[in-house]
Design a protein around this motif. Structure first.
Motif, PDB file in Angstrom:
ATOM      1  N   CYS A  42      39.810  43.418  40.923  1.00  0.00           N
ATOM      2  CA  CYS A  42      39.623  42.080  40.444  1.00  0.00           C
ATOM      3  C   CYS A  42      38.500  42.318  39.056  1.00  0.00           C
ATOM      4  CB  CYS A  42      38.598  41.121  41.317  1.00  0.00           C
ATOM      5  SG  CYS A  42      38.333  39.425  41.102  1.00  0.00           S
ATOM      6  N   HIS A  64      38.137  43.323  47.003  1.00  0.00           N
ATOM      7  CA  HIS A  64      38.307  42.001  48.014  1.00  0.00           C
ATOM      8  C   HIS A  64      39.646  41.407  47.789  1.00  0.00           C
ATOM      9  CE1 HIS A  64      36.784  40.510  44.186  1.00  0.00           C
ATOM     10  NE2 HIS A  64      37.421  39.711  44.431  1.00  0.00           N
ATOM     11  N   GLU A  65      40.485  41.823  47.181  1.00  0.00           N
ATOM     12  CA  GLU A  65      41.871  41.399  47.289  1.00  0.00           C
ATOM     13  C   GLU A  65      42.807  42.357  47.823  1.00  0.00           C
ATOM     14  OE1 GLU A  65      42.781  40.392  43.037  1.00  0.00           O
ATOM     15  OE2 GLU A  65      40.789  39.065  42.900  1.00  0.00           O
ATOM     16  N   GLU A 155      42.969  35.844  48.137  1.00  0.00           N
ATOM     17  CA  GLU A 155      41.648  35.514  47.224  1.00  0.00           C
ATOM     18  C   GLU A 155      41.634  34.685  45.774  1.00  0.00           C
ATOM     19  OE1 GLU A 155      37.834  35.700  45.406  1.00  0.00           O
ATOM     20  OE2 GLU A 155      39.622  37.170  45.177  1.00  0.00           O
ATOM     21  N   ARG A 344      46.852  42.749  37.093  1.00  0.00           N
ATOM     22  CA  ARG A 344      46.258  43.116  38.299  1.00  0.00           C
ATOM     23  C   ARG A 344      46.728  44.909  38.428  1.00  0.00           C
ATOM     24  NH1 ARG A 344      42.648  39.813  38.177  1.00  0.00           N
ATOM     25  NH2 ARG A 344      41.940  38.719  40.051  1.00  0.00           N
TER      26      ARG A 344
HETATM   27 ZN   LIG Z   1      38.845  38.548  43.049  1.00  0.00          ZN
END
Ligand SMILES: [Zn+2]
Ligand SMILES: [Zn+2]
Length: 352
Positions: A42, A64-65, A155, A344
């Motif tokens: 991220c 966190h993804e 997320e 990403r």
């Molecule tokens: Zn994120």
């Protein structure tokens, strides 16, 4: 087989991502052991790697993804999850404080979002770990048909759904301009269109312009065209009902103020910029034009569940928003590639 050690990616200082090992803690009654498959980098992770978010602390076992598969569960989990389920993670939350009870888990009063929640040594959620144990309540179920790097979009998509609730798009009526066609810009654009908005995307990079066009959006090439003038042309001189700022940049902020319609427009400040961008605004203008300036980040429990549903039912297509997949062993290279020019970058955690 249950491993006794985990391997994880961690930021040790500005510009340095390393692979480290530690023991896997014991599985408690309300927890799941997950073999993690993919964790996407991220902007929050990338900006700390760049040294722009030093306040978040090192060593940062971030990420966190992410998504994975349940391989063991504690006795209290019951039939909510089974081994073999594909899952995606949420932020940790206590479930007890007033904010958690209201579903606002990213505002939990007891658990800090990127705090030392799993270790005395490391900050972060251990998103870049090959195996990890968390509370069962911190997962949502994902479709086994989704590729792991797409299941990892819960997320970011949740934060977009949160933004949409605040924007209250009027289906069929509102023109929504998204400035910045990066991952978050195009996720916002896709959902705004699904909600019935007419969506115009403004972007400078050729690659992102091409992707935006291939996804069917009306596109302004901000390096050769004047975005304010083009929005006025697209809207017969009326201006945009809503502008979503998906880049943190002074020029974009000022364009937003100039391209909105005469009354009752909304501007969503979706992206943070480091160092903080400027926005020069006359309070009388907010008053007379009745502008709503909307700040947003994070999601509530509803947003997460709805994001999982949209991904599982393929109501949003995130396949074009994955730039490249890189194994955990090459996490430094993954961070180098996770720059704002790319979509990403997905770190593949169990590449065996
Ligand atoms: Zn994120
Ligand atoms: Zn809480």
């Amino acid at each position: 087989m249950i491993p006794n050690k985990i391997t994880f990616g961690c930021l040790t200082k500005k510009g340095a991502a390393e692979v480290r090992e530690r023991e896997l803690p014991e599985l408690k009654a309300d927890e799941l052991l997950v073999k993690q498959e993919a964790c996407n980098i991220c902007t929050t992770d990338y900006q700390q790697w760049q040294g722009l978010r030093e306040h978040q602390g090192y060593p940062m076992a971030g990420g966190h993804e992410c998504s994975g598969v349940v391989i063991a569960k504690g006795q209290e989990v019951g039939n909510a999850f089974e081994t073999g389920d594909r899952v995606s993670i949420l932020y940790d939350y206590c479930g007890i404080c007033d904010n958690c009870k209201a579903g606002e888990i990213t505002n939990c009063q007891n658990i800090e979002m990127f705090g030392k929640n799993y270790s005395d040594e490391y900050y972060g959620l251990f998103g870049f770990a090959n195996y990890f144990i968390r509370k069962a309540k911190s997962f949502v179920k994902m479709s086994p048909d989704l590729p792991p790097e797409e299941a990892a979009f819960v997320e970011p998509l949740g934060s977009v759904l949160h933004n949409m609730k605040k924007l209250r798009i009027r289906p069929g009526k509102d023109t929504v301009v998204v400035i910045g066609a990066g991952t978050m810009g195009l996720l916002n654009a896709e959902v705004a269109r699904a909600m019935g908005g007419r969506v115009i995307v403004s972007e400078m990079m050729d690659k992102k312009i091409d992707i935006s066009k291939s996804m069917g959006f009306e596109v302004i090439d901000a390096k050769t065209e004047n975005p304010v003038q083009r929005v006025m042309e697209f809207t017969n001189g009326q201006g945009a009902d809503i502008v979503i700022l998906a880049v943190g940049a002074t020029a974009a902020n000022n364009q937003a103020l100039e391209m909105i319609k005469k009354r009752d427009a909304k501007i969503s400040l979706f992206a943070a910029g480091y160092p903080a961008p400027q926005m020069t605004i006359d309070p009388n203008m907010i008053h007379y034009k009745k502008i709503e300036l909307i700040g947003t980040f994070g999601s509530d429990l509803d947003d997460y569940n709805n994001a999982a549903r949209m991904l599982n039912e393929k109501r949003v297509d995130v396949s074009k928003l994955v730039e490249e997949k890189i194994p955990l062993a090459r996490i430094q290279e993954a961070f180098e590639k996770a720059n704002p020019g790319n979509y990403r970058v997905s770190v593949i955690l169990n590449a065996d």
